[in-house]
Design a protein around this motif. Structure first.
Motif, PDB file in Angstrom:
ATOM      1  N   THR A 121     -17.733 -22.035 -16.551  1.00 24.98           N
ATOM      2  CA  THR A 121     -17.404 -23.354 -17.083  1.00 24.98           C
ATOM      3  C   THR A 121     -16.733 -23.107 -18.428  1.00 24.98           C
ATOM      4  OG1 THR A 121     -19.409 -23.696 -18.399  1.00 24.98           O
ATOM      5  CG2 THR A 121     -19.541 -24.262 -16.047  1.00 24.98           C
ATOM      6  N   TYR A 122     -16.279 -24.144 -19.076  1.00 23.58           N
ATOM      7  CA  TYR A 122     -15.668 -23.940 -20.389  1.00 23.58           C
ATOM      8  C   TYR A 122     -16.702 -23.463 -21.411  1.00 23.58           C
ATOM      9  CZ  TYR A 122     -17.481 -28.620 -21.441  1.00 23.58           C
ATOM     10  OH  TYR A 122     -18.299 -29.709 -21.619  1.00 23.58           O
ATOM     11  N   ILE A 129     -12.061 -23.387 -13.368  1.00 23.76           N
ATOM     12  CA  ILE A 129     -13.199 -23.506 -14.283  1.00 23.76           C
ATOM     13  C   ILE A 129     -14.015 -24.714 -13.849  1.00 23.76           C
ATOM     14  CG2 ILE A 129     -13.893 -23.923 -16.660  1.00 23.76           C
ATOM     15  CD1 ILE A 129     -11.486 -22.372 -17.566  1.00 23.76           C
ATOM     16  N   ASP A 130     -15.289 -24.441 -13.563  1.00 29.40           N
ATOM     17  CA  ASP A 130     -16.191 -25.500 -13.122  1.00 29.40           C
ATOM     18  C   ASP A 130     -16.614 -26.378 -14.296  1.00 29.40           C
ATOM     19  OD1 ASP A 130     -16.123 -24.342 -10.579  1.00 29.40           O
ATOM     20  OD2 ASP A 130     -17.948 -23.181 -10.924  1.00 29.40           O
ATOM     21  N   GLU A 131     -17.001 -27.575 -13.966  1.00 29.25           N
ATOM     22  CA  GLU A 131     -17.592 -28.482 -14.962  1.00 29.25           C
ATOM     23  C   GLU A 131     -19.060 -28.083 -15.133  1.00 29.25           C
ATOM     24  OE1 GLU A 131     -17.221 -31.448 -17.699  1.00 29.25           O
ATOM     25  OE2 GLU A 131     -15.611 -30.741 -16.391  1.00 29.25           O
ATOM     26  N   PRO A 132     -19.527 -27.957 -16.374  1.00 24.61           N
ATOM     27  CA  PRO A 132     -20.924 -27.532 -16.562  1.00 24.61           C
ATOM     28  C   PRO A 132     -21.901 -28.628 -16.135  1.00 24.61           C
ATOM     29  CG  PRO A 132     -19.944 -28.049 -18.682  1.00 24.61           C
ATOM     30  CD  PRO A 132     -18.850 -28.165 -17.656  1.00 24.61           C
ATOM     31  N   SER A 133     -22.990 -28.199 -15.522  1.00 23.82           N
ATOM     32  CA  SER A 133     -24.052 -29.135 -15.160  1.00 23.82           C
ATOM     33  C   SER A 133     -24.872 -29.435 -16.410  1.00 23.82           C
ATOM     34  CB  SER A 133     -24.947 -28.515 -14.085  1.00 23.82           C
ATOM     35  OG  SER A 133     -25.628 -27.397 -14.624  1.00 23.82           O
ATOM     36  N   HIS A 184     -18.182 -18.386 -11.404  1.00 24.56           N
ATOM     37  CA  HIS A 184     -18.105 -19.852 -11.546  1.00 24.56           C
ATOM     38  C   HIS A 184     -18.282 -20.257 -13.008  1.00 24.56           C
ATOM     39  CE1 HIS A 184     -22.558 -19.829 -11.449  1.00 24.56           C
ATOM     40  NE2 HIS A 184     -22.396 -18.953 -10.474  1.00 24.56           N
ATOM     41  N   ASN A 192     -26.691 -26.402 -17.445  1.00 26.52           N
ATOM     42  CA  ASN A 192     -25.863 -25.459 -18.194  1.00 26.52           C
ATOM     43  C   ASN A 192     -25.656 -25.914 -19.638  1.00 26.52           C
ATOM     44  OD1 ASN A 192     -24.449 -25.121 -15.159  1.00 26.52           O
ATOM     45  ND2 ASN A 192     -24.926 -23.244 -16.264  1.00 26.52           N
ATOM     46  N   VAL A 193     -25.477 -27.195 -19.845  1.00 27.00           N
ATOM     47  CA  VAL A 193     -25.314 -27.729 -21.202  1.00 27.00           C
ATOM     48  C   VAL A 193     -26.587 -27.479 -22.011  1.00 27.00           C
ATOM     49  CG1 VAL A 193     -24.996 -29.843 -22.577  1.00 27.00           C
ATOM     50  CG2 VAL A 193     -23.570 -29.439 -20.554  1.00 27.00           C
TER      51      VAL A 193
END
Length: 188
Positions: free
Chosen positions: A141-142, A4-8, A139, A11-12
């Protein structure tokens, strides 16, 4: 194991746009699907602030889009760009139309067409879900499953709302037979 990628930040901001957009859909759904919520005052409060929340959603979506354009270095003269990002572009166009007509002047000028135009929000609901699913495939993210969960929940409640409204219209159009209206036999 799935990574799980970290959101940019983009994305937030997209997630925040989605949440605020969802809030604009909730008042009517609550009023129809959960009529007892009228007593709480929540639908009325959300309706009162729906336009400003919608504009906030548009601004968040716009910044999300601009950040993605900068990050991906889009070539606007390449038709492939529009093909790849058609869902995001479509959603942003709908949000733009809704935002620029979210004022009393537009309501007065457009009259019945204002309501028709603002029904585009329901199309945006489906296009946005497609956008999230398509762009985040591979890809996640949470925020991705939360976003899809929110949109699927809103869509399910919207479908329930439509069903309830349809049943209500059917009950109105079907005349109820009361003893006074029952056909009687005529005897000679």
């Amino acid at each position: 194991m799935i990574a799980i990628d970290e959101p940019s930040l983009a994305n937030v901001l997209g997630f925040m746009a989605l949440v605020s957009y969802s809030i604009t859909l909730i008042p009517t759904i609550l009023r129809i699907v959960f009529p007892k919520t009228k007593d709480t005052g929540i639908p009325k409060l959300l309706l009162k602030h729906r336009r400003i929340i919608g504009i906030i959603s548009f601004l968040l979506a716009l910044v999300h889009g601009l950040m993605m354009i900068q990050k991906r270095n889009f070539d606007f003269f390449d038709l492939k760009t529009f093909e790849i990002y058609i869902q995001g572009i479509t959603t942003l166009i709908i949000f733009t139309l809704l935002a620029i007509t979210s004022n009393n002047w537009s309501v007065k000028k457009l009259k019945k067409n204002w309501k028709k135009l603002h029904k585009l929000t329901y199309l945006a609901m489906f296009v946005l879900t497609w956008h999230i699913w398509d762009k985040m495939s591979g890809h996640w993210t949470y925020l991705t499953p939360i976003s899809i969960g929110i949109m699927m929940g809103i869509i399910a409640l919207f479908a329930l709302r439509l069903r309830i409204e349809h049943q209500g219209k059917q009950q109105i159009s079907e005349p109820k037979l009361t003893p006074a209206k029952l056909p009687t036999k005529i005897t000679k």
